[in-house]
Scaffold this motif. Structure first.
Motif, PDB file in Angstrom:
ATOM      1  N   ALA A   1      19.106  -2.704  45.878  1.00 40.56           N
ATOM      2  CA  ALA A   1      18.276  -2.186  46.968  1.00 40.56           C
ATOM      3  C   ALA A   1      18.674  -2.813  48.299  1.00 40.56           C
ATOM      4  CB  ALA A   1      16.801  -2.467  46.688  1.00 40.56           C
ATOM      5  N   LEU A   2      18.598  -2.010  49.346  1.00 37.63           N
ATOM      6  CA  LEU A   2      18.852  -2.477  50.705  1.00 37.63           C
ATOM      7  C   LEU A   2      17.515  -2.612  51.422  1.00 37.63           C
ATOM      8  CD1 LEU A   2      21.810  -0.083  51.535  1.00 37.63           C
ATOM      9  CD2 LEU A   2      21.956  -2.511  50.931  1.00 37.63           C
ATOM     10  N   ASN A   3      17.338  -3.668  52.183  1.00 37.29           N
ATOM     11  CA  ASN A   3      16.078  -3.909  52.874  1.00 37.29           C
ATOM     12  C   ASN A   3      16.090  -3.285  54.265  1.00 37.29           C
ATOM     13  OD1 ASN A   3      14.278  -6.702  54.237  1.00 37.29           O
ATOM     14  ND2 ASN A   3      13.424  -4.977  53.161  1.00 37.29           N
ATOM     15  N   ILE A   4      15.312  -2.217  54.426  1.00 44.80           N
ATOM     16  CA  ILE A   4      15.074  -1.575  55.714  1.00 44.80           C
ATOM     17  C   ILE A   4      13.558  -1.558  55.879  1.00 44.80           C
ATOM     18  CG2 ILE A   4      15.388   0.457  57.161  1.00 44.80           C
ATOM     19  CD1 ILE A   4      18.088  -0.501  56.346  1.00 44.80           C
ATOM     20  N   PRO A   5      12.965  -2.584  56.525  1.00 39.96           N
ATOM     21  CA  PRO A   5      11.504  -2.621  56.653  1.00 39.96           C
ATOM     22  C   PRO A   5      10.952  -1.329  57.262  1.00 39.96           C
ATOM     23  CG  PRO A   5      12.466  -4.693  57.368  1.00 39.96           C
ATOM     24  CD  PRO A   5      13.602  -3.734  57.158  1.00 39.96           C
TER      25      PRO A   5
ATOM     26  N   ALA B   1       2.894  -7.672  59.685  1.00 41.85           N
ATOM     27  CA  ALA B   1       4.327  -7.420  59.497  1.00 41.85           C
ATOM     28  C   ALA B   1       5.134  -7.780  60.731  1.00 41.85           C
ATOM     29  CB  ALA B   1       4.559  -5.959  59.123  1.00 41.85           C
ATOM     30  N   ARG B   2       4.479  -7.847  61.880  1.00 42.22           N
ATOM     31  CA  ARG B   2       5.174  -8.180  63.126  1.00 42.22           C
ATOM     32  C   ARG B   2       5.274  -9.683  63.382  1.00 42.22           C
ATOM     33  NH1 ARG B   2       6.270  -3.579  65.510  1.00 42.22           N
ATOM     34  NH2 ARG B   2       4.939  -1.778  65.310  1.00 42.22           N
ATOM     35  N   LEU B   3       4.625 -10.478  62.549  1.00 48.79           N
ATOM     36  CA  LEU B   3       4.698 -11.927  62.726  1.00 48.79           C
ATOM     37  C   LEU B   3       6.111 -12.421  62.407  1.00 48.79           C
ATOM     38  CD1 LEU B   3       1.276 -13.029  61.196  1.00 48.79           C
ATOM     39  CD2 LEU B   3       1.904 -12.877  63.615  1.00 48.79           C
ATOM     40  N   PRO B   4       6.527 -13.507  63.036  1.00 42.88           N
ATOM     41  CA  PRO B   4       7.910 -13.978  62.874  1.00 42.88           C
ATOM     42  C   PRO B   4       8.343 -14.203  61.423  1.00 42.88           C
ATOM     43  CG  PRO B   4       6.835 -15.173  64.650  1.00 42.88           C
ATOM     44  CD  PRO B   4       5.783 -14.319  64.001  1.00 42.88           C
ATOM     45  N   HIS B   5       7.466 -14.705  60.577  1.00 43.80           N
ATOM     46  CA  HIS B   5       7.876 -14.974  59.198  1.00 43.80           C
ATOM     47  C   HIS B   5       8.086 -13.701  58.379  1.00 43.80           C
ATOM     48  CE1 HIS B   5       3.460 -14.772  58.844  1.00 43.80           C
ATOM     49  NE2 HIS B   5       3.694 -14.321  57.631  1.00 43.80           N
ATOM     50  N   ASN B   6       7.663 -12.557  58.894  1.00 45.22           N
ATOM     51  CA  ASN B   6       7.849 -11.283  58.209  1.00 45.22           C
ATOM     52  C   ASN B   6       8.965 -10.435  58.812  1.00 45.22           C
ATOM     53  OD1 ASN B   6       5.881 -11.430  56.168  1.00 45.22           O
ATOM     54  ND2 ASN B   6       4.272 -10.957  57.622  1.00 45.22           N
ATOM     55  N   ARG B   7       9.648 -10.947  59.791  1.00 47.29           N
ATOM     56  CA  ARG B   7      10.689 -10.196  60.489  1.00 47.29           C
ATOM     57  C   ARG B   7      12.051 -10.433  59.836  1.00 47.29           C
ATOM     58  NH1 ARG B   7       8.995  -6.488  61.749  1.00 47.29           N
ATOM     59  NH2 ARG B   7      10.751  -6.016  63.032  1.00 47.29           N
TER      60      ARG B   7
ATOM     61  N   ASP C   1      20.504  -9.290  59.209  1.00 51.91           N
ATOM     62  CA  ASP C   1      20.157  -8.699  57.915  1.00 51.91           C
ATOM     63  C   ASP C   1      20.003  -7.179  58.004  1.00 51.91           C
ATOM     64  OD1 ASP C   1      20.268 -11.159  56.701  1.00 51.91           O
ATOM     65  OD2 ASP C   1      18.103 -11.382  56.462  1.00 51.91           O
ATOM     66  N   LEU C   2      19.303  -6.696  59.028  1.00 49.62           N
ATOM     67  CA  LEU C   2      19.132  -5.256  59.186  1.00 49.62           C
ATOM     68  C   LEU C   2      20.476  -4.598  59.478  1.00 49.62           C
ATOM     69  CD1 LEU C   2      17.290  -2.786  59.262  1.00 49.62           C
ATOM     70  CD2 LEU C   2      16.891  -3.250  61.680  1.00 49.62           C
ATOM     71  N   ASP C   3      21.277  -5.235  60.321  1.00 47.49           N
ATOM     72  CA  ASP C   3      22.597  -4.672  60.633  1.00 47.49           C
ATOM     73  C   ASP C   3      23.470  -4.597  59.380  1.00 47.49           C
ATOM     74  OD1 ASP C   3      21.908  -4.376  63.306  1.00 47.49           O
ATOM     75  OD2 ASP C   3      22.694  -6.350  63.860  1.00 47.49           O
ATOM     76  N   ALA C   4      23.388  -5.597  58.525  1.00 50.24           N
ATOM     77  CA  ALA C   4      24.158  -5.595  57.275  1.00 50.24           C
ATOM     78  C   ALA C   4      23.712  -4.464  56.354  1.00 50.24           C
ATOM     79  CB  ALA C   4      24.040  -6.934  56.579  1.00 50.24           C
TER      80      ALA C   4
END
Length: 190
Positions: free
Chosen positions: A38-42, A168-174, A179-182
């Motif tokens: 799986a790829l992570n795309i929040p 979800a917008r808090l820094p620890h959830n970003r 990572d997103l670019d990868a």
């Protein structure tokens, strides 16, 4: 390739090699365990990744996954609005794991983050207790507890969660830088 709108864990497992799997949970939830490959795309980054998802969808079916199926269903609706057909995993990673299928956990150390549902429960409970406790000082503070209770009821009825969207917008959830670019690059190269 045509795929149904929903796949249960058994169906998804048999078709996993022919699908591009997108995990729309927060990076911390993803790191705690995700479907193999799986790829992570929040969820809040889906719009940024639309061209890359469209590119992947031209070659393989898309399966969208979250913890329970609610966020992945919203992601599928967003993709459909942009002409991209995708399926959601019924019951999410919880159902996948409950069916006895393994979750992949990254080898590299990653900060541990609670699942979004657990973060919401903690925040809602803390706000209710604060409203109740501060209500001793001034009765108007009790409206904080009432507001949280109303928000939780609305969340259940609408199958959305404003508190989760804020958390979800808090820094620890970003996503960490890159990572997103990868994940987007993997969608283009797959």
């Amino acid at each position: 390739m045509a795929i149904p709108h929903t796949l249960d864990p058994a169906q998804a497992r048999t078709r996993l090699q022919e699908l591009t799997v997108l995990d729309v949970r927060t990076p911390g939830e993803y790191a705690a365990g995700h479907l193999p490959g799986a790829l992570n795309i929040p969820l809040d980054q889906i719009s940024r990744a639309l061209p890359d998802i469209r590119h992947a969808a031209d070659r393989r079916g898309i399966l969208v996954v979250c913890a329970s199926g609610a966020r992945s269903d919203r992601a599928c609706r967003t993709l459909a609005e942009h002409g991209i057909t995708a399926a959601t995993l019924t019951g999410g990673t919880g159902a996948w794991s409950a069916a006895g299928h393994g979750l992949h956990r990254p080898e590299r150390p990653f900060r541990t983050t609670w699942g979004m549902e657990r973060q919401v429960r903690l925040t809602a409970g803390a706000l209710v207790l604060a409203g109740f406790g501060l209500g001793v000082i001034h009765p108007a503070f009790r409206f904080l507890s009432v507001a949280v209770a109303g928000g939780l009821a609305y969340s259940a009825l609408s199958d959305t969660c404003g508190m989760a969207a804020v958390l979800a917008r808090l820094p620890h959830n970003r996503p960490r830088r890159g990572d997103l670019d990868a994940a987007r690059a993997a969608l283009r190269s797959d």
